[in-house]
Enzyme design. Structure first.
Site, mmCIF file in Angstrom:
data_model
loop_
_atom_site.group_PDB
_atom_site.id
_atom_site.type_symbol
_atom_site.label_atom_id
_atom_site.label_comp_id
_atom_site.label_asym_id
_atom_site.label_seq_id
_atom_site.Cartn_x
_atom_site.Cartn_y
_atom_site.Cartn_z
ATOM 1 N N TYR A 87 44.304 46.788 2.080
ATOM 2 C CA TYR A 87 43.782 47.870 0.977
ATOM 3 C C TYR A 87 44.572 48.967 0.909
ATOM 4 O O TYR A 87 44.269 49.804 -0.254
ATOM 5 C CB TYR A 87 42.457 48.415 1.197
ATOM 6 C CG TYR A 87 41.149 47.108 1.084
ATOM 7 C CD1 TYR A 87 40.996 46.357 1.945
ATOM 8 C CD2 TYR A 87 40.234 47.411 0.093
ATOM 9 C CE1 TYR A 87 40.071 45.232 1.793
ATOM 10 C CE2 TYR A 87 39.379 46.567 -0.113
ATOM 11 C CZ TYR A 87 39.129 45.589 0.638
ATOM 12 O OH TYR A 87 38.255 44.512 0.512
ATOM 13 N N LYS A 126 41.784 39.392 14.195
ATOM 14 C CA LYS A 126 42.371 38.264 14.143
ATOM 15 C C LYS A 126 43.639 38.305 14.905
ATOM 16 O O LYS A 126 44.768 37.930 14.460
ATOM 17 C CB LYS A 126 42.766 37.571 12.780
ATOM 18 C CG LYS A 126 43.201 35.960 12.699
ATOM 19 C CD LYS A 126 42.128 35.181 12.717
ATOM 20 C CE LYS A 126 42.571 33.545 12.745
ATOM 21 N NZ LYS A 126 41.684 32.484 13.328
ATOM 22 N N ASP A 180 36.928 34.740 12.624
ATOM 23 C CA ASP A 180 36.367 33.316 12.162
ATOM 24 C C ASP A 180 35.432 33.101 13.102
ATOM 25 O O ASP A 180 34.135 32.607 12.753
ATOM 26 C CB ASP A 180 37.626 32.394 12.215
ATOM 27 C CG ASP A 180 38.488 32.442 13.567
ATOM 28 O OD1 ASP A 180 38.377 33.124 14.162
ATOM 29 O OD2 ASP A 180 39.227 31.482 13.802
ATOM 30 N N ASP A 214 34.936 44.280 4.955
ATOM 31 C CA ASP A 214 34.582 43.993 3.573
ATOM 32 C C ASP A 214 34.013 42.585 3.521
ATOM 33 O O ASP A 214 32.780 42.568 2.888
ATOM 34 C CB ASP A 214 35.634 44.020 2.588
ATOM 35 C CG ASP A 214 35.437 43.830 1.115
ATOM 36 O OD1 ASP A 214 34.254 44.209 0.949
ATOM 37 O OD2 ASP A 214 36.136 43.245 0.568
#
Ligand code: NAD
Length: 365
Positions: A124, A187, A221, A245
């Site tokens: 972002y 991740k 995930d 988000d």
């Protein structure tokens, strides 16, 4: 006590929702003096920008704001007003409590999760270049041809400073609200440098809270699957911007949808309250959408102002209207076309009626 609060009606369905929010909060008699300022696509022509300076000036002055959703026009060159506000005011925390309310239709019950999302960095940060831009070519060269020559580039910065302050907020929040556990999510198996740094910093800070707050790590995930299968295992969840988000919407889904999912953004001395949902432009001006997410954001604002009694009354009034299930908007009815659904304004009026009943009962007891 009286407070000055900046109110940004926003655009799309924002103005009608925020009118209701203002009326409901006024009915609590907390003594809020609203400083209304305009932002969003509707004011672009008037000010030449969707984020006029006076909006930032007002928030810097009052230090507390509540806003309706604002549309991010696609392809006009304007970046998101929402992202710009968070960056300009350094509102580095995005707090999104996801709590099941009785009477709200959902596949899940008894959800009680808190998302703590970093708000200023990650993908972002707005550092990106289109295909064939000199900067893209430079990065492609630096990558020693690991990146295809016809690529557009977005940069994902994650800093030690940014990670440390969000993780610390998550632990302090957990302590203050008698929570048991903070789960950091990234991740890091793939993004070893950026997400790896986030985990490294989280681990270091977690040590300071050993014995008080439990700490664990999950990959994003796996976390998505876990939240769908066993949400009861989680408590406070701390994430970098983009994962935060996405997971916020997932958690909003667990509690019955965007219509009931509130949020708050915090910097060191400024707070801005807003729902997770967007401007739902297709319903603009139709007195149709659910004001509850913004009202629950107003409840967070009252807690922040330490107006705990008013916050509690508002929460209970909303609960009562949800439980009765009569004066609620289309999204809370068994089907979206249910003819008994009421509008934004009427749902707000039902909540005000409940506030009056609760206030009278409090005076009697
Ligand atoms: P959205 O949240 O505006 O709407 C998606 C759908 O969710 C709506 O069509 C509606 O069916 C439902 N919905 C949303 N809010 C609701 C409410 N209060 N009550 C009942 N149903 C509701 O998402 P979008 O269509 O992806 O985004 C529209 C615009 O809003 C975009 O320009 C986006 O960038 C912007 N946006 C702004 C914010 C913000 O201001 N913080 C947040 C998200 C999106």
């Amino acid at each position: 006590m009286s407070y000055k609060v900046t109110l940004i009606p926003g655009d799309g369905t924002g103005p009608e929702i925020m009118e209701t929010v203002k009326n409901v909060v006024d009915s609590l008699g907390v003594g809020i003096e609203w400083e209304t300022v305009e932002a969003g696509v509707d004011v672009m022509q008037k000010y030449g920008t969707p984020l006029p300076n006076e909006v930032l000036e007002s928030i810097r002055r009052t230090k507390i704001a509540i806003k309706g959703p604002i549309t991010t026009p696609i392809g006009t060159g304007f970046r998101s007003v929402n992202v710009a506000l968070r960056k300009e005011l350094d509102l580095y925390v995005c707090l999104r409590p996801c709590i099941s309310y009785p009477g709200v239709r959902s596949r899940y019950q008894n959800i009680d999760l808190v998302i703590v999302r970093e708000n200023t960095e990650d993908l972002y940060a707005g550092i990106e270049w289109p295909i064939d831009a000199p900067e893209s070519k430079e990065v492609i060269k630096l990558s020693k041809n690991k990146i295809r020559p016809d690529s557009a580039i977005s940069i994902k910065p994650i800093s030690r400073t940014g990670s440390a302050r969000i993780v610390r907020f998550a632990f302090e929040y957990a302590l203050k609200h008698k929570r048991k556990k903070v789960t950091a999510v990234t991740k890091a198996n793939i993004m070893k440098c950026t997400d790896g740094l986030f985990f490294d910093v989280a681990r270091e800070i977690a040590k300071e809270y050993e014995g008080k707050i439990e700490y664990e790590e999950r990959l994003i995930d796996n976390m998505c699957m876990q939240l769908v299968q066993k949400p009861e295992l989680y408590d406070v969840i701390c994430l970098p911007n983009l994962y935060g988000d996405i997971l916020s919407d997932l958690c909003a889904g667990l509690i019955g949808g965007l219509g009931v999912a509130p949020g708050a953004n915090f910097g060191d001395d400024i707070a801005l309250f807003e729902a997770i949902h967007g401007s739902a432009p297709k319903y603009a001006g139709k007195n149709k959408v659910n004001p509850s997410a913004c009202l629950l954001s107003a409840k967070l604002m009252l807690d922040y102002l330490k107006e705990y009694e008013a916050a509690q009354t508002l929460d209970q009034a909303i609960r009562n209207v949800f439980s009765k299930g009569k004066d609620v908007t289309y999204d809370m009815k068994p089907t979206p076309t249910d003819p008994t659904a009421v509008g934004t304004r009427e749902m707000g009026e039902a909540i005000i009626r409940e506030i009056k009943v609760l206030s009278k009962a409090a005076v009697r007891s």
